[in-house]
Design an enzyme around this catalytic site. Structure first.
Site, PDB file in Angstrom:
ATOM      1  N   GLY A 196      -3.149   5.879  -4.309  1.00  0.00           N
ATOM      2  CA  GLY A 196      -2.596   5.388  -5.558  1.00  0.00           C
ATOM      3  C   GLY A 196      -1.193   4.819  -5.485  1.00  0.00           C
ATOM      4  O   GLY A 196      -0.780   4.089  -6.386  1.00  0.00           O
ATOM      5  N   ASP A 197      -0.456   5.133  -4.428  1.00  0.00           N
ATOM      6  CA  ASP A 197       0.917   4.623  -4.282  1.00  0.00           C
ATOM      7  C   ASP A 197       1.196   4.393  -2.798  1.00  0.00           C
ATOM      8  O   ASP A 197       2.226   4.809  -2.269  1.00  0.00           O
ATOM      9  CB  ASP A 197       1.910   5.622  -4.884  1.00  0.00           C
ATOM     10  CG  ASP A 197       3.304   5.022  -5.090  1.00  0.00           C
ATOM     11  OD1 ASP A 197       3.456   3.798  -4.903  1.00  0.00           O
ATOM     12  OD2 ASP A 197       4.232   5.773  -5.438  1.00  0.00           O
ATOM     13  N   LEU A 198       0.247   3.731  -2.145  1.00  0.00           N
ATOM     14  CA  LEU A 198       0.304   3.607  -0.690  1.00  0.00           C
ATOM     15  C   LEU A 198       1.064   2.344  -0.276  1.00  0.00           C
ATOM     16  O   LEU A 198       0.505   1.259  -0.164  1.00  0.00           O
ATOM     17  CB  LEU A 198      -1.112   3.593  -0.098  1.00  0.00           C
ATOM     18  CG  LEU A 198      -1.191   3.716   1.427  1.00  0.00           C
ATOM     19  CD1 LEU A 198      -0.564   5.027   1.905  1.00  0.00           C
ATOM     20  CD2 LEU A 198      -2.634   3.624   1.896  1.00  0.00           C
ATOM     21  N   ASN A 202       5.492   5.508   2.027  1.00  0.00           N
ATOM     22  CA  ASN A 202       4.754   6.735   1.715  1.00  0.00           C
ATOM     23  C   ASN A 202       3.786   7.146   2.817  1.00  0.00           C
ATOM     24  O   ASN A 202       2.793   7.838   2.564  1.00  0.00           O
ATOM     25  CB  ASN A 202       4.000   6.591   0.384  1.00  0.00           C
ATOM     26  CG  ASN A 202       4.918   6.819  -0.804  1.00  0.00           C
ATOM     27  OD1 ASN A 202       6.029   7.295  -0.666  1.00  0.00           O
ATOM     28  ND2 ASN A 202       4.449   6.466  -1.990  1.00  0.00           N
TER      29      ASN A 202
END
Length: 288
Positions: A196-198, A202
């Site tokens: 979801g926030d790659l 991260n």
């Protein structure tokens, strides 16, 4: 450095003293430190005095969900999350030392991400809302990706950006025009489990060359939105993509769609940081 209230609550929870602390980067949202407990366990601690403390609770849920997919991706173990009386939220997880990639590290990462995306769900979304950065992320389930993308991804962030004056009403009109075209643009695929926030900040490779992912904003979505985000800021080598494609090929035309998917992280960055991100949003959506 670490608030005393956070220190005290951690020591009570794990029933050990903190014997040493070392400040490390927590990104642009949180403060962070590497701490050592009395038994020698090293942990990564992050905290935030101004964001919603529930942010860390749902982050732990997201990490647990990623672990349940049983891939080769390394995901930090969470010891505890908490909230102090002064509303400082915190998360304590296992400290994983960063290493270097090995010849096959990126390829194995691409393969593992493909395996993650093969974990499907009946609906897009999640059974709870969470956060993207420090902003709320709505995960109300939908059976249709276009509906989910518009209602849960575009509209909340666009409303936030227009309310703050970062984007104008003319940009909203361009979005409305784009919405009408999306059913003919997005390929039909089942909902995939997403980090979801790659982006490049991260993940890292550990000392054995294994991909470690963290700071998720987990939900079930169209896997192309995850792949698109990896392209937005760079940091992923070509063999990462080729290995992914070998294990879970994308539908043709992805390169023409990725800018649309990236409107979501660009809107998030517009709301968090403003500036050039708003101009990137305007440049993409004006094409419609």
């Amino acid at each position: 450095m670490i608030p005393n209230s956070v220190k005290q609550q951690i020591q009570q929870t794990v029933d050990q003293l903190i014997t040493s602390t070392q400040q490390v980067s927590g990104g642009s949202i949180n403060q962070a430190a590497k701490i050592t407990l009395a038994d020698g366990t090293t942990c990564f601690l992050k905290w935030n005095t101004s964001a919603d403390p529930h942010m860390f609770v749902v982050e732990e849920k997201g990490l647990d969900l990623l672990k349940s997919a049983d891939t080769t991706l390394r995901i930090p173990f969470v010891f505890t999350t908490g909230q102090t009386e002064d509303n400082t939220g915190f998360l304590l997880q296992k400290f994983i030392p960063e290493g270097r990639s090995k010849p096959n590290s990126a390829s194995e990462f691409g393969q593992a991400l493909a395996q993650l995306h093969k974990h499907h769900n009946e609906t897009y979304g999640l059974d709870h809302d969470n956060f993207i950065g420090r902003l709320p992320q709505s995960n109300t389930p939908h059976k249709n990706w276009v509906d989910f993308f518009i209602q849960e991804r575009m509209k909340p962030q666009l409303q936030m950006a227009t309310d703050s004056g970062k984007l104008g009403s003319d940009t909203v009109s361009h979005f409305e025009n784009m919405y009408k075209k999306l059913p003919d643009i997005f390929p039909n695929e089942p909902p995939s489990l997403l980090h979801g926030d790659l982006w490049g900040g991260n993940y890292f490779f550990d000392q054995n060359g294994n991909a470690t992912i963290y700071d998720p904003a987990v939900y079930y979505g169209h896997r192309e939105i995850e792949l698109a985000f990896t392209h937005l800021f760079g940091g992923f080598p070509s063999n990462f993509y080729s290995a992914y494609e070998e294990n879970y090929p994308l539908s043709s035309g992805f390169s023409q769609r990725k800018d649309i998917y990236n409107l979501y992280p660009l809107l998030v960055h517009t709301n968090l940081f403003g500036g050039s991100y708003a101009r990137q949003v305007e440049g993409i959506v004006r094409q419609f």
